[in-house]
Design a protein around this motif. Structure first.
Motif, PDB file in Angstrom:
ATOM      1  N   GLN A  40     -36.401 -13.983  71.120  1.00 16.57           N
ATOM      2  CA  GLN A  40     -36.642 -13.776  69.816  1.00 16.57           C
ATOM      3  C   GLN A  40     -36.963 -15.105  69.439  1.00 16.57           C
ATOM      4  OE1 GLN A  40     -34.340 -12.331  70.607  1.00 16.57           O
ATOM      5  NE2 GLN A  40     -33.635 -10.245  69.010  1.00 16.57           N
ATOM      6  N   ALA A  41     -36.985 -16.299  70.155  1.00 20.89           N
ATOM      7  CA  ALA A  41     -37.074 -17.507  69.853  1.00 20.89           C
ATOM      8  C   ALA A  41     -38.724 -17.858  69.560  1.00 20.89           C
ATOM      9  CB  ALA A  41     -36.683 -18.140  70.057  1.00 20.89           C
ATOM     10  N   PHE A  74     -26.019 -13.890  66.710  1.00 20.11           N
ATOM     11  CA  PHE A  74     -25.511 -14.734  66.065  1.00 20.11           C
ATOM     12  C   PHE A  74     -26.882 -15.413  66.099  1.00 20.11           C
ATOM     13  CE2 PHE A  74     -20.336 -15.305  66.226  1.00 20.11           C
ATOM     14  CZ  PHE A  74     -20.752 -14.373  65.486  1.00 20.11           C
ATOM     15  N   THR A  75     -27.006 -16.218  67.260  1.00 22.20           N
ATOM     16  CA  THR A  75     -29.030 -16.358  67.746  1.00 22.20           C
ATOM     17  C   THR A  75     -29.606 -16.052  67.087  1.00 22.20           C
ATOM     18  OG1 THR A  75     -27.347 -16.748  70.167  1.00 22.20           O
ATOM     19  CG2 THR A  75     -29.778 -17.284  69.946  1.00 22.20           C
ATOM     20  N   ARG A  78     -29.741 -17.289  63.590  1.00 21.73           N
ATOM     21  CA  ARG A  78     -30.379 -17.859  63.534  1.00 21.73           C
ATOM     22  C   ARG A  78     -31.686 -18.201  63.354  1.00 21.73           C
ATOM     23  NH1 ARG A  78     -24.589 -19.427  65.039  1.00 21.73           N
ATOM     24  NH2 ARG A  78     -25.171 -19.470  67.395  1.00 21.73           N
ATOM     25  N   ILE A  79     -32.023 -17.520  64.622  1.00 19.50           N
ATOM     26  CA  ILE A  79     -33.558 -17.806  64.429  1.00 19.50           C
ATOM     27  C   ILE A  79     -34.424 -17.411  62.973  1.00 19.50           C
ATOM     28  CG2 ILE A  79     -35.265 -16.411  66.373  1.00 19.50           C
ATOM     29  CD1 ILE A  79     -33.387 -16.259  68.534  1.00 19.50           C
ATOM     30  N   LEU A  81     -33.398 -17.406  60.069  1.00 12.81           N
ATOM     31  CA  LEU A  81     -32.950 -17.457  58.954  1.00 12.81           C
ATOM     32  C   LEU A  81     -33.649 -19.005  59.125  1.00 12.81           C
ATOM     33  CD1 LEU A  81     -29.496 -16.578  58.497  1.00 12.81           C
ATOM     34  CD2 LEU A  81     -31.351 -16.280  56.959  1.00 12.81           C
ATOM     35  N   ALA A  82     -33.463 -19.639  60.042  1.00 13.56           N
ATOM     36  CA  ALA A  82     -34.448 -21.072  60.436  1.00 13.56           C
ATOM     37  C   ALA A  82     -35.574 -21.231  59.971  1.00 13.56           C
ATOM     38  CB  ALA A  82     -33.562 -21.534  61.919  1.00 13.56           C
ATOM     39  N   PRO A 209     -26.197 -17.093  56.513  1.00 11.85           N
ATOM     40  CA  PRO A 209     -26.049 -15.812  57.746  1.00 11.85           C
ATOM     41  C   PRO A 209     -24.963 -15.075  57.289  1.00 11.85           C
ATOM     42  CG  PRO A 209     -25.284 -18.072  58.744  1.00 11.85           C
ATOM     43  CD  PRO A 209     -26.675 -18.114  57.332  1.00 11.85           C
ATOM     44  N   TYR A 211     -21.899 -13.999  59.212  1.00  8.50           N
ATOM     45  CA  TYR A 211     -21.514 -13.990  60.643  1.00  8.50           C
ATOM     46  C   TYR A 211     -20.829 -12.968  61.492  1.00  8.50           C
ATOM     47  CZ  TYR A 211     -23.863 -18.581  61.233  1.00  8.50           C
ATOM     48  OH  TYR A 211     -25.033 -19.255  62.246  1.00  8.50           O
ATOM     49  N   ARG A 213     -17.632 -13.385  61.293  1.00  8.57           N
ATOM     50  CA  ARG A 213     -16.246 -13.826  62.475  1.00  8.57           C
ATOM     51  C   ARG A 213     -16.558 -15.393  63.059  1.00  8.57           C
ATOM     52  NH1 ARG A 213     -19.157 -10.335  67.371  1.00  8.57           N
ATOM     53  NH2 ARG A 213     -17.988  -8.362  66.724  1.00  8.57           N
ATOM     54  N   PRO A 214     -15.169 -15.509  62.846  1.00 15.64           N
ATOM     55  CA  PRO A 214     -15.631 -17.515  62.522  1.00 15.64           C
ATOM     56  C   PRO A 214     -16.151 -17.884  64.374  1.00 15.64           C
ATOM     57  CG  PRO A 214     -13.425 -16.464  62.595  1.00 15.64           C
ATOM     58  CD  PRO A 214     -14.388 -15.362  62.844  1.00 15.64           C
ATOM     59  N   PRO A 215     -16.568 -18.983  64.800  1.00 17.06           N
ATOM     60  CA  PRO A 215     -16.921 -19.098  65.813  1.00 17.06           C
ATOM     61  C   PRO A 215     -15.491 -18.798  66.899  1.00 17.06           C
ATOM     62  CG  PRO A 215     -17.388 -21.218  64.569  1.00 17.06           C
ATOM     63  CD  PRO A 215     -15.964 -20.098  63.325  1.00 17.06           C
TER      64      PRO A 215
END
Lengths: 226, 350
Positions: A40-41, A74-75, A78-79, A81-82, A209, A211, A213-215
């Motif tokens: 997607q990036a 998650f990735t 971030r794609i 939202l960034a 985001p 998420y 879930r925690p990391p």
């Protein structure tokens, strides 16, 4: 002074798809949708410039950015939202966030929803699923949560309709539930309309985001808490 | 010419504005040290989340500090690899988004090229020169012949130097990050008390290895009954000396190889966070003098990860007419010298 009917650029990378759309004057002017597990990036920005060009819009003519804030990959979150936050900074535009579950729910035909509780299940690539229940009129009954499929029964009363890309996994744990015919992945065309409605109502989510879930990391033994 | 630079490849979130007359107009860096410290190392998912939380705000802050409007930039440069891919993606997408809206060219910068070209920003150094890059993620000797033109003379075949400092600091209970912690303990230690190996000593080539040294430290610690505070300092001192000896020894070979090829050009540039180690700097200074080289060490803030070096590398590429598409794929591994062989033990580090 924001326009009452601003043009919206919306996009989504929260699941195994990438989509972008421009909504202006109450109609979708341009839209792209591609299913893809990764990449997607690479795909998102060219897709956005394509829909902007096809809609014949320049950045100053936009009034709002709509984006899916999660839950999902998650990735992917971030794609998107960034990108949304970078665009908001550069174009001075507000961002209206919506959830992946809402976006899928709003693709379910009214006739299927009637008299049902709708459970949207988004694949979280783990044992648990991202789940959100909606009333037949699409009012959210609870915020999205990460839950095991078996625990989902407690989220819904009465007849249950299931949608989302983890729908089949959820259906296997909920005997008697029906699977919706709706597309299982969020689509930017729906995200655009939903983001606009939520923004007008003042109920849009911030571009942060979700998420759920925690990391995935454990503290070494004896380490002080973060 | 003014370039916006964005850096998010490890645990520093950074934005900078740099002008072609080598002036840094703004240089904003936010360290995530406190977020990672409890884990004794950088946690990729924590890093990626923190980059997204802060990068847009830091970009805005860079423009505010420089007193510039967004339209003042000529191009947008962002680190697109190598590094922790979740973080790299955040910076790359932020840069692409700003480029798309402003209609300015986008430049996908190799993080290592940022380090490699920093001496041209800080010292106006001419090509060619020899670069020793020693950081938490890399340990390489590179011949820098021009923008985009590198020859790898040596690389770690396992751990990066900074990684070895972190792991040894963890074993000794000295805290994180390991570099400053080991150096501080070593100041009160006796490096001669313990004998540690000098990895790859006498072996051909200029590669590095720190994994065996790290294991030797582990065994040494296990051999001690009740490690006293003084024992820890002595082990730290012995380890630091072994690393400095090893890096200086391998660099000596690279300096001779470089001199044989380039005659008059005589600069050794050191970059990366481990370049902050004073014993290593001292050893490299002495070595350079012995070999007839000048040691060029950019200020520490520009040796560790920062966005000014990304803006500068972008600027160097942009003034050669280079830019990249908005479809550029962020890369976890991106060697500066694509012809150099892969070193399986080093993973994405070489």
């Amino acid at each position: 002074m924001p326009s009452a009917d601003p043009a919206v650029l919306a996009f989504d990378c929260s699941t195994t798809a990438c989509s972008a759309a421009v909504l202006a004057g109450g109609a979708v002017r341009a839209a792209r949708f591609r299913t893809l597990a990764r990449g997607q990036a690479e795909v998102l920005l060219p897709m956005i410039t394509e829909v902007m060009a096809e809609a014949g819009l320049d950045w100053p003519e936009l009034g709002l950015i709509g984006v899916v804030v999660g839950p999902g990959s998650f990735t992917g979150l971030r794609i998107a939202l960034a990108t949304a936050r970078g665009m908001a900074f550069a174009a001075g535009l507000p961002v209206a966030g919506v959830t992946s579950c809402e976006a899928v729910a709003h693709g379910v035909p009214e006739v299927e929803r009637r008299g049902q509780t709708l459970l949207v299940a988004v694949d979280g690539k783990r044992e648990d699923l991202f789940l959100q229940p909606f009333a037949a009129d699409l009012t959210p009954l609870a915020p999205p949560r990460a839950l095991m499929a078996e625990a989902a029964a407690r989220l819904a009363e009465g007849p249950v309709l299931i949608a989302g890309d983890a729908g089949e996994r959820l259906a296997a744990a909920l005997p008697g539930a029906r699977l919706s015919s709706a597309p299982p992945l969020p689509d930017a065309r729906i995200v655009a309309a939903l983001a606009l409605a939520r923004w007008r109502a003042g109920t849009a989510l911030p571009p942060d985001p979700l998420y759920l879930r925690p990391p995935d990391v454990t503290l070494p033994p004896g380490a002080p808490a973060a | 010419m003014i370039i916006l630079g964005i850096e998010t490849s490890c645990d520093e979130t950074a934005a900078a504005l740099v002008r072609d007359d080598r002036v840094i107009l703004a240089d904003v860096v936010l360290s995530q040290l406190d977020e990672h410290r409890p884990y004794g190392g950088v946690v990729p998912e924590i890093a990626a989340r923190a980059h997204l939380d802060h990068i847009d705000r830091l970009v805005a802050e860079a423009f505010r500090r420089a007193g510039l409007e967004l339209q003042a930039v000529d191009a947008v440069a962002a680190t697109c690899g190598p590094g922790l891919i979740g973080g790299v993606i955040v910076g790359a997408m932020t840069g692409k988004a700003i480029a798309a809206v402003t209609g300015k060219p986008f430049i996908a910068v190799n993080h290592l090229e940022g380090h490699a070209l920093t001496a041209r920003l800080t010292h106006g150094l001419e090509f060619p020169y020899l670069l020793l890059l020693v950081s938490g993620g890399h340990c390489q000797l590179l011949e820098v012949r021009g923008v985009g033109d590198y020859a790898r003379l040596g690389s770690t075949i396992d751990d990066a130097a900074g990684e070895a400092f972190d792991k040894v600091a963890k074993m000794l209970g000295l805290g994180y990050p390991g570099g400053p912690a080991v150096q501080k303990a070593a100041e009160r230690g006796d490096a001669a008390r313990f004998s540690l190996p000098r990895p790859l000593k006498g072996k051909p080539g200029c590669d590095f290895s720190f994994s065996g040294l790290k294991n030797a430290v582990r065994l040494l610690i296990q051999e001690q009954e009740n490690l006293s505070a003084q024992d820890r300092c002595d082990v730290a001192a012995a380890f630091q000396l072994a690393v400095a000896d090893s890096i200086a020894g391998r660099s000596a070979k690279a300096l001779r190889a470089f001199a044989a090829r380039h005659g008059g050009a005589r600069s050794l540039v050191v970059a990366g966070g481990v370049a902050a180690n004073s014993l290593l700097r001292q050893r490299l200074g002495r070595l350079a003098a012995e070999e007839g080289f000048t040691l060029v060490a950019p200020p520490l803030a520009l040796c560790t990860d920062n966005a000014a070096m990304i803006a500068w590398a972008g600027l160097e590429r942009f003034r050669l007419g280079q830019s990249d598409g908005l479809d550029f794929a962020p890369r976890p591994r991106w060697p500066l010298d694509p012809a150099a062989p892969r070193l399986p033990g080093a993973g994405v580090k070489a």
